[in-house]
Design a protein around this motif. Sequence first.
Motif, short mmCIF file in Angstrom:
data_model
loop_
_atom_site.label_atom_id
_atom_site.label_comp_id
_atom_site.label_asym_id
_atom_site.label_seq_id
_atom_site.Cartn_x
_atom_site.Cartn_y
_atom_site.Cartn_z
N LEU A 156 0.82 -1.21 0.00
CA LEU A 156 0.00 0.00 0.00
C LEU A 156 0.85 1.26 0.00
N ALA A 157 1.69 1.44 1.01
CA ALA A 157 2.55 2.62 1.04
C ALA A 157 3.62 2.55 -0.04
N GLY A 158 4.11 1.33 -0.32
CA GLY A 158 5.18 1.18 -1.30
C GLY A 158 4.70 1.19 -2.73
N SER A 159 3.75 0.30 -3.05
CA SER A 159 3.32 0.15 -4.44
C SER A 159 1.99 0.82 -4.75
N GLY A 160 1.19 1.11 -3.72
CA GLY A 160 -0.08 1.78 -3.95
C GLY A 160 -1.13 0.91 -4.59
N HIS A 161 -1.36 -0.28 -4.03
CA HIS A 161 -2.40 -1.16 -4.57
C HIS A 161 -3.77 -0.78 -4.01
N GLN A 162 -4.79 -0.94 -4.83
CA GLN A 162 -6.13 -0.51 -4.47
C GLN A 162 -6.93 -1.52 -3.67
N ASP A 163 -6.34 -2.66 -3.32
CA ASP A 163 -7.05 -3.70 -2.59
C ASP A 163 -7.64 -3.18 -1.27
N ILE A 164 -7.01 -2.16 -0.69
CA ILE A 164 -7.46 -1.64 0.59
C ILE A 164 -8.90 -1.15 0.54
N ILE A 165 -9.37 -0.73 -0.63
CA ILE A 165 -10.75 -0.22 -0.76
C ILE A 165 -11.75 -1.32 -0.42
N GLY A 166 -11.58 -2.48 -1.04
CA GLY A 166 -12.47 -3.60 -0.76
C GLY A 166 -12.28 -4.16 0.63
N ILE A 167 -11.03 -4.19 1.10
CA ILE A 167 -10.74 -4.80 2.39
C ILE A 167 -11.36 -4.00 3.53
N VAL A 168 -11.22 -2.67 3.51
CA VAL A 168 -11.75 -1.87 4.61
C VAL A 168 -13.27 -1.97 4.67
N LEU A 169 -13.92 -2.05 3.51
CA LEU A 169 -15.37 -2.20 3.49
C LEU A 169 -15.79 -3.59 3.97
N LEU A 170 -15.00 -4.61 3.64
CA LEU A 170 -15.29 -5.96 4.12
C LEU A 170 -15.19 -6.03 5.63
N VAL A 171 -14.11 -5.48 6.19
CA VAL A 171 -13.93 -5.50 7.64
C VAL A 171 -15.03 -4.69 8.33
#
Length: 207
Positions: A156-171
């Motif tokens: 996330l900080a290094g490569s900037g992948h967008q997976d965090i969008i789905g993950i935060v909503l899932l959690v």
Amino acid sequence: SNWFVTVALAIMLVAVGLRVIVLSVHDPAWSDDVNRYIFDGRNLASEVNPYMVVPADRIDAMPERWPGEQQLLPLITYPELATPYLPVSQLVFAAIGKCIGSDWSDPISSARVFRVAFVAIETVLIALLAVALWWTGRSAWWLALYAWHPLPISELAGSGHQDIIGIVLLVASLLSFTMKPARTWLWSVLLALSAMGKPFTLPAGAM
């Protein structure tokens, strides 16, 4: 308890500090996906449908739709294809794209804006995990397993992948289900939004 809050805040501060260091000294090197996010987001922010734009068709097109477009286009992988990213991700990309000023329009600076935004979203995720631990009566130190793990820091900080969008909503959906299962509409909406950002979260939520 006060001890839980103290430990959780300490873990979060260290986690944010590590991510700030990576954001400051590192540019994306292991993945160039962020370039497509920038392209999609800045197009949508400019009221251009990203599903109707093929990057290859924009090469050498003038005038630019937004500052930095021609610098970014050679860096996009599979330029002959339109975007594969789903609507919720696109809306987040557009919101971030609107934050890119003229001084940050080069690819490296634009990517840093996206990476900062994803880390901000990830901070919300870490806070949700802390709430989940508190609700279930577990030690705040479990939070460090995620917050200090090198994989999310690099991705996330290094490569900037967008997976965090789905993950935060899932959690958020799972936490809502755990705390207020009768509020079916809330956790269902959050899970649906998560799947419209990253489809793999739907079966993960079901399991």
